[in-house]
Design a protein around this motif. Structure first.
Motif, short mmCIF file in Angstrom:
data_model
loop_
_atom_site.label_atom_id
_atom_site.label_comp_id
_atom_site.label_asym_id
_atom_site.label_seq_id
_atom_site.Cartn_x
_atom_site.Cartn_y
_atom_site.Cartn_z
N ASP A 145 -5.01 4.57 5.25
CA ASP A 145 -4.24 3.44 4.71
C ASP A 145 -4.52 2.16 5.50
O ASP A 145 -4.61 1.08 4.93
CB ASP A 145 -2.74 3.75 4.74
CG ASP A 145 -2.32 4.66 3.59
OD1 ASP A 145 -2.96 4.58 2.51
OD2 ASP A 145 -1.37 5.43 3.76
N HIS B 177 -3.93 5.00 -5.11
CA HIS B 177 -5.10 5.15 -4.22
C HIS B 177 -5.18 6.55 -3.59
O HIS B 177 -6.13 6.82 -2.86
CB HIS B 177 -5.04 4.08 -3.12
CG HIS B 177 -3.94 4.29 -2.11
ND1 HIS B 177 -2.66 3.80 -2.28
CD2 HIS B 177 -3.92 4.96 -0.94
CE1 HIS B 177 -1.91 4.16 -1.25
NE2 HIS B 177 -2.64 4.86 -0.41
N ASN C 241 0.83 -1.21 0.00
CA ASN C 241 0.00 0.00 0.00
C ASN C 241 0.86 1.26 0.00
O ASN C 241 0.56 2.24 -0.66
CB ASN C 241 -0.92 -0.01 1.22
CG ASN C 241 -1.69 1.30 1.33
OD1 ASN C 241 -2.60 1.55 0.56
ND2 ASN C 241 -1.29 2.14 2.27
N HIS D 266 -6.95 10.06 0.13
CA HIS D 266 -6.12 10.88 1.02
C HIS D 266 -6.31 12.38 0.80
O HIS D 266 -5.40 13.07 0.29
CB HIS D 266 -4.64 10.54 0.82
CG HIS D 266 -4.26 9.15 1.21
ND1 HIS D 266 -4.77 8.49 2.30
CD2 HIS D 266 -3.36 8.30 0.64
CE1 HIS D 266 -4.22 7.29 2.38
NE2 HIS D 266 -3.37 7.13 1.39
FE FE Z 1 -2.02 5.68 1.21
#
Ligand code: FE
Ligand code: 3BY
Length: 418
Positions: free
Chosen positions: A373, A206, A200, A211
């Motif tokens: 996360d 992502h 990750n 985020h």
């Molecule tokens: Fe992240």
């Protein structure tokens, strides 16, 4: 019962499909988890903390790597030592707290007393034949890379750490980690295998979706994100970013802050990458308003806009160095589906909370990003543990460093098993 009873780990490694996630047992199986502890965490350089954790002579920190309890301390000469945190008499744990300050290491059981270098100095009632020099604490290799502390549990640690250290030291040195203090630390337990935590971390595919706080300052392009060539707008954005990187890096380099991206994340034993990247908007720091969180700048920093020096090491760490603060991250496997992510925020040692920095503002971005996360890692673990899971493909445009992490991992396992 282990999933790998029928298929050996070597077979699973041999049939790994390049460019794809690993098969289910790598994320779930207790036997592979133990193999990871033995062959990955037991044989490589593992990031554990920073010099400010043990700033003064007599300072001790403890950390666990798998079933190894480790004590790291600074002796009266300032030398850093790492030892197993186990008395050589009747096995008692010597230091039970995460940090301590001591003159000597005294076992709480029968008062066996060790120096800060691990030598046994005193043990009552052991008879004339007893040789204290044979009963010192068992030492562990430890290195400070410009203030970042790495340990290696192997008898003979990977030698290429030195090459890596020589290359990255000039990038890290001007931030003067040893002249920092730890403003805050958060331990977050992620419900996932340690490799999912690392996978990750190694992509920003992502980021835009998950985020909002982090993407206030960072550009996804800084993290191995190539523009989709079929989209002219993205290609133009990428070109602008590349020009900005080139100009910023040249200026930072002239100011004594090496910046060009360099490294090798696979095909070597001590895999790493390092590079300094510009940030968005005011571009000063990884804060919500993208301005410095701490008004006392670090080390040699003369200007606030010094970008984000990111440093990644296999198998368990990543770091962000800015003009005003540093954030370090260490992943420690706790179980096949549990990982400890330890995050430390560092500021100048003379910075005063409430005067030079507001703690909440300092930690907000990465506190929230880590929680986001952690949830994503938990979701991936939940899926990878199901019968319907098939290893999916990594994006060649945005997940190259994930592939390099997994390549590194399978290469290292294969080498150790051979
Ligand atoms: Fe992240
Ligand atoms: O912390 C890192 O290394 C970055 C930031 C965003 C995701 N990851 C690639």
């Amino acid at each position: 019962m282990s999933d790998v009873a029928a298929v050996s780990i070597a077979e699973l490694i041999a049939r790994r499909r390049a460019g794809h996630m690993l098969e289910r047992p790598f994320y779930t199986d207790p036997a592979i988890f133990q193999t990871d502890l033995d062959l990955i965490f037991g044989r490589h350089w593992i990031f554990v903390g920073v010099e400010p954790d043990i700033a003064e002579p007599g300072d001790v920190m403890t950390v666990n790597i798998g079933d190894n309890a480790i004590l790291i301390c600074r002796d009266d000469d300032g030398t850093i030592h790492a030892m197993h945190n186990v008395c050589r008499h009747r096995a008692a744990r010597l230091v039970s707290t995460e940090t301590a300050t001591v003159g000597r290491l005294v076992c709480p059981y029968h008062a066996w007393t060790y120096g800060l270098d691990g030598a046994l100095l005193h043990a009552d009632h052991m008879g004339d034949d007893f040789d204290p020099s044979c009963h010192g604490l068992k030492k562990i290799h430890v290195r400070s890379l410009e203030g970042l502390l790495f340990v290696c549990l192997a008898e003979t640690p990977p030698a290429d750490f030195d090459e890596m250290a020589n290359i990255v030291a000039p990038y890290i040195a001007p931030h003067e980690v040893a002249n920092c203090k730890i403003a805050h630390q958060i331990d977050l337990i992620e419900e996932g295998n340690w490799k999912l935590t690392m996978e990750n971390n190694r992509e920003c595919y992502h980021c835009s979706l998950n985020h909002p706080e982090l993407t206030a300052s960072i550009f996804e392009y800084g993290f191995g994100f190539d523009a989709d060539e079929s989209d002219p707008a993205r290609v133009a954005q990428r070109q602008n970013y590349d020009v900005m990187v080139e100009q910023s890096c040249a200026a930072w380099h002239r100011a004594g802050f090496p910046s060009a991206e360099i490294g090798q994340l696979d095909n070597v034993v001590s895999g790493y990458r390092i590079g300094r990247m510009p940030m968005d908007r005011d571009g000063e720091s990884q804060t919500l308003d993208t301005k410095v969180a701490c008004r006392k700048l670090l080390g040699q920093a003369k200007e606030k806009r010094l970008g984000d020096l990111s440093f990644h090491t296999q198998p368990n760490s990543w770091h962000h160095f800015m003009s005003d603060h540093i954030v370090t991250f260490a992943a420690f496997p706790l179980g096949p589906d549990r990982t400890l992510l330890r995050t430390k925020w560092l500021v100048h040692r003379d910075a005063i909370e409430g005067v030079d920095y507001d703690l909440d503002n300092l930690i907000q971005v990465w506190r929230e990003t880590n929680l986001q996360d952690g949830r994503l890692v938990g979701l991936a673990q939940a899926g990878a543990a199901t019968g319907g899971y098939t290893p999916g493909p990594y994006s060649p445009q945005t997940e190259g460093q994930v592939e390099q992490f997994v390549n590194w991992y399978v290469q290292r396992l294969a080498a150790h098993l051979a």
